[in-house]
Design an enzyme around this catalytic site. Structure first.
Site, PDB file in Angstrom:
ATOM      1  N   HIS A   1      -3.107   1.030  16.494  1.00  0.00           N
ATOM      2  CA  HIS A   1      -2.308   1.595  15.396  1.00  0.00           C
ATOM      3  C   HIS A   1      -1.055   2.317  15.904  1.00  0.00           C
ATOM      4  O   HIS A   1      -0.662   3.360  15.375  1.00  0.00           O
ATOM      5  CB  HIS A   1      -3.160   2.519  14.522  1.00  0.00           C
TER       6      HIS A   1
ATOM      7  N   ARG B   1       1.279 -11.118  13.634  1.00  0.00           N
ATOM      8  CA  ARG B   1       0.362 -10.640  12.611  1.00  0.00           C
ATOM      9  C   ARG B   1       0.991 -10.507  11.215  1.00  0.00           C
ATOM     10  O   ARG B   1       0.420  -9.873  10.327  1.00  0.00           O
ATOM     11  CB  ARG B   1      -0.182  -9.274  13.032  1.00  0.00           C
TER      12      ARG B   1
ATOM     13  N   GLU C   1      -4.249  -4.872  19.485  1.00  0.00           N
ATOM     14  CA  GLU C   1      -3.264  -4.912  18.403  1.00  0.00           C
ATOM     15  C   GLU C   1      -2.450  -3.623  18.308  1.00  0.00           C
ATOM     16  O   GLU C   1      -2.982  -2.525  18.486  1.00  0.00           O
ATOM     17  CB  GLU C   1      -3.996  -5.139  17.078  1.00  0.00           C
TER      18      GLU C   1
ATOM     19  N   ARG D   1     -13.607  -6.759  15.206  1.00  0.00           N
ATOM     20  CA  ARG D   1     -12.755  -5.661  15.665  1.00  0.00           C
ATOM     21  C   ARG D   1     -13.584  -4.388  15.700  1.00  0.00           C
ATOM     22  O   ARG D   1     -14.263  -4.055  14.728  1.00  0.00           O
ATOM     23  CB  ARG D   1     -11.568  -5.469  14.718  1.00  0.00           C
TER      24      ARG D   1
ATOM     25  N   ASN E   1       0.817  -1.215   0.000  1.00  0.00           N
ATOM     26  CA  ASN E   1       0.000   0.000   0.000  1.00  0.00           C
ATOM     27  C   ASN E   1       0.852   1.267   0.000  1.00  0.00           C
ATOM     28  O   ASN E   1       1.657   1.483   0.893  1.00  0.00           O
ATOM     29  CB  ASN E   1      -0.908  -0.010   1.230  1.00  0.00           C
TER      30      ASN E   1
ATOM     31  N   GLU F   1      -7.628 -12.040  10.055  1.00  0.00           N
ATOM     32  CA  GLU F   1      -8.336 -10.801   9.729  1.00  0.00           C
ATOM     33  C   GLU F   1      -8.919 -10.896   8.325  1.00  0.00           C
ATOM     34  O   GLU F   1      -8.247 -11.321   7.388  1.00  0.00           O
ATOM     35  CB  GLU F   1      -7.360  -9.629   9.810  1.00  0.00           C
TER      36      GLU F   1
ATOM     37  N   TYR G   1      -8.713   6.778  12.800  1.00  0.00           N
ATOM     38  CA  TYR G   1      -8.549   5.586  11.973  1.00  0.00           C
ATOM     39  C   TYR G   1      -9.764   4.674  12.127  1.00  0.00           C
ATOM     40  O   TYR G   1     -10.129   4.278  13.220  1.00  0.00           O
ATOM     41  CB  TYR G   1      -7.286   4.831  12.389  1.00  0.00           C
TER      42      TYR G   1
ATOM     43  N   TRP H   1       5.731   8.353  17.388  1.00  0.00           N
ATOM     44  CA  TRP H   1       6.197   7.298  18.278  1.00  0.00           C
ATOM     45  C   TRP H   1       6.473   6.051  17.488  1.00  0.00           C
ATOM     46  O   TRP H   1       7.203   5.203  17.849  1.00  0.00           O
ATOM     47  CB  TRP H   1       5.179   7.005  19.377  1.00  0.00           C
TER      48      TRP H   1
ATOM     49  N   GLU I   1       2.176  -6.734  11.687  1.00  0.00           N
ATOM     50  CA  GLU I   1       1.736  -6.587  10.302  1.00  0.00           C
ATOM     51  C   GLU I   1       2.743  -5.824   9.451  1.00  0.00           C
ATOM     52  O   GLU I   1       2.700  -5.918   8.223  1.00  0.00           O
ATOM     53  CB  GLU I   1       0.369  -5.929  10.229  1.00  0.00           C
TER      54      GLU I   1
ATOM     55  N   ASP J   1      -7.620  -2.261  17.531  1.00  0.00           N
ATOM     56  CA  ASP J   1      -6.325  -1.881  16.972  1.00  0.00           C
ATOM     57  C   ASP J   1      -5.993  -0.463  17.409  1.00  0.00           C
ATOM     58  O   ASP J   1      -6.751   0.476  17.135  1.00  0.00           O
ATOM     59  CB  ASP J   1      -6.393  -1.970  15.440  1.00  0.00           C
TER      60      ASP J   1
END
Length: 405
Positions: free
Chosen positions: A214, A285, A238, A147, A37, A341, A159, A405, A264, A212
């Site tokens: 993120h 993940r 997550e 989720r 992506n 997922e 998000y 972060w 991920e 999640d």
């Protein structure tokens, strides 16, 4: 059997996908997913300029040797572009081997460990009520794990939603520049427990719930969130903090029993090694595409199994149906599989290009029994969907500082 030609096909049936097609001199071909992506064309160039010329004439059945050749044979290793390119090649080779032998890939891996692959879907919304209504719709469809993501009140986009727009996943395929969203840790921390409290009050504890973060918290903030969410029995929390510093997860682990998931953005087993060995996480993940293919993923699964870590591969809509099918084969085999997922592929136009079957039963996807991966492509139809540049959003604090972060 020899590799005769490697095609790199870029298309956008609602969102951008990069597909690899490996053709052999015996007429058998295999397909793989090389989608990354926001960096799709970088992977396409890597494949066309640096990988494809090296593989012409090789026997596609020598999957392990080809994987080692592409990974260890290059001075510059790892990284998302390299590993996604290798992952697509690896998927296509397993597809060819399955078709050549007349067996599905799960059979080549050693057979099934389960009858179906349990999946979780995403319920998003701009309010708690909207999120829970969307979750209820999924429960009616038979899903057992969901989720939950909700926009934070008085913030401009979060998000899972984007500035009042409803179809977040459709928007992901139409962002010529990265959109910017505001972030407030305090507002988030004071709100998210209310979302899960309301979910348990409405649905009880018979449904698995996930969330999640993120990677938007510090370790001690994430530890506090995990403790706040303990009464609501999440399947996992997550990406609480950035994955680059494994020690952060050891801090979180000291303060909460909420299960943790990460990986991920991982590309190799080395990214996950310390987190797994220290048992700082409960679910890994890594995706079959970004993690270098089926060959290294089964090694990651075996390694994680030694430390009671389960597989929960990334399955966002920026992975094509080819990755989804590869995940089903891998998950059907992996003895330490946890959950997959699955949120679909964004738009119905995807089905004009990719030909597959994904039967759902009791919250599980059933793997194909067809030889190979069980998926095909309409190469001619791809020309109807040209590439359009699109990016994921960027977060800034309310004072304008880039969240880093």
């Amino acid at each position: 059997m020899k590799i005769e030609r490697i095609k790199v096909l870029v298309s956008r049936p609602g969102r951008n996908f990069v597909t690899v097609k490996i053709e052999t001199d015996e007429g058998i071909y295999g397909v793989g997913d090389a989608t990354l992506n926001g960096r799709e064309m970088a992977v396409a160039a890597y494949l066309e300029e640096h990988i494809a010329p090296c593989l012409i004439g090789k026997d596609p059945r020598n999957i392990e040797d080809i994987w080692q050749y592409l990974y260890r044979g290059a001075y510059w290793r790892k990284g998302p572009v390299t590993m996604t390119a290798i992952g697509a090649i690896d998927m296509a080779l397993w597809d060819i081997l399955g078709k050549h032998s007349g067996l599905p890939v799960w059979q080549l891996l050693g057979g099934k460990s389960r009858q179906g692959v349990t999946v979780y879907v995403h319920a998003n919304g701009e309010s708690i009520d909207e999120v829970l209504d969307n979750a209820a719709n999924y429960i009616e469809q038979g899903y057992k794990a969901i989720r939950l993501q909700c926009a934070i009140p008085s913030t401009k986009g979060t998000y899972g939603t984007l500035e009042g727009k409803k179809n977040y996943y459709e928007l992901q395929g139409n962002r010529p520049l990265p959109p910017e969203q505001s972030w407030s840790t305090r507002k988030y921390m004071n709100f998210i427990p209310e979302l899960f409290k309301a979910a348990r009050e409405r649905f009880g504890y018979g449904i698995d719930l996930l969330h999640d973060v993120h990677s938007r918290l510090t370790p001690i903030e994430a530890a506090r969130l995990g403790k706040l969410l303990e009464p609501y029995d999440l399947l996992f929390l997550e990406d609480t903090v950035t994955a680059e510093n494994p020690a952060g997860y050891q801090i979180i682990r000291q303060h909460t029993t909420t299960p943790l998931a990460v990986g991920e953005i991982f590309n190799t087993i080395w990214d996950a090694k310390e987190l797994i060995e220290t048992q700082s996480i409960d679910y890994i993940r890594t995706a079959v595409s970004h993690g270098g293919g089926i060959t290294p993923m089964r090694k990651l699964s075996a390694f994680a199994d030694l430390y009671h870590v389960r597989m929960a591969p990334h399955g966002a809509p920026d992975l094509s149906p080819i990755s989804t099918m590869a995940h089903l084969h891998l998950n059907s085999w992996a003895p330490n599989f946890g959950i997959q997922e699955f949120v679909g592929f964004g738009t119905p136009e995807v089905n004009n290009i990719f030909k597959y079957e994904l039967p759902l039963k009791d919250g599980m996807l059933l793997v194909s029994d067809k030889p190979g991966l069980g998926i095909d492509i309409d190469e001619a139809a791809m020309g109807n969907y040209p590439y359009v540049r699109s990016y994921l959003p960027v977060s800034r604090l309310e004072d304008g500082t880039l969240w880093n972060w």
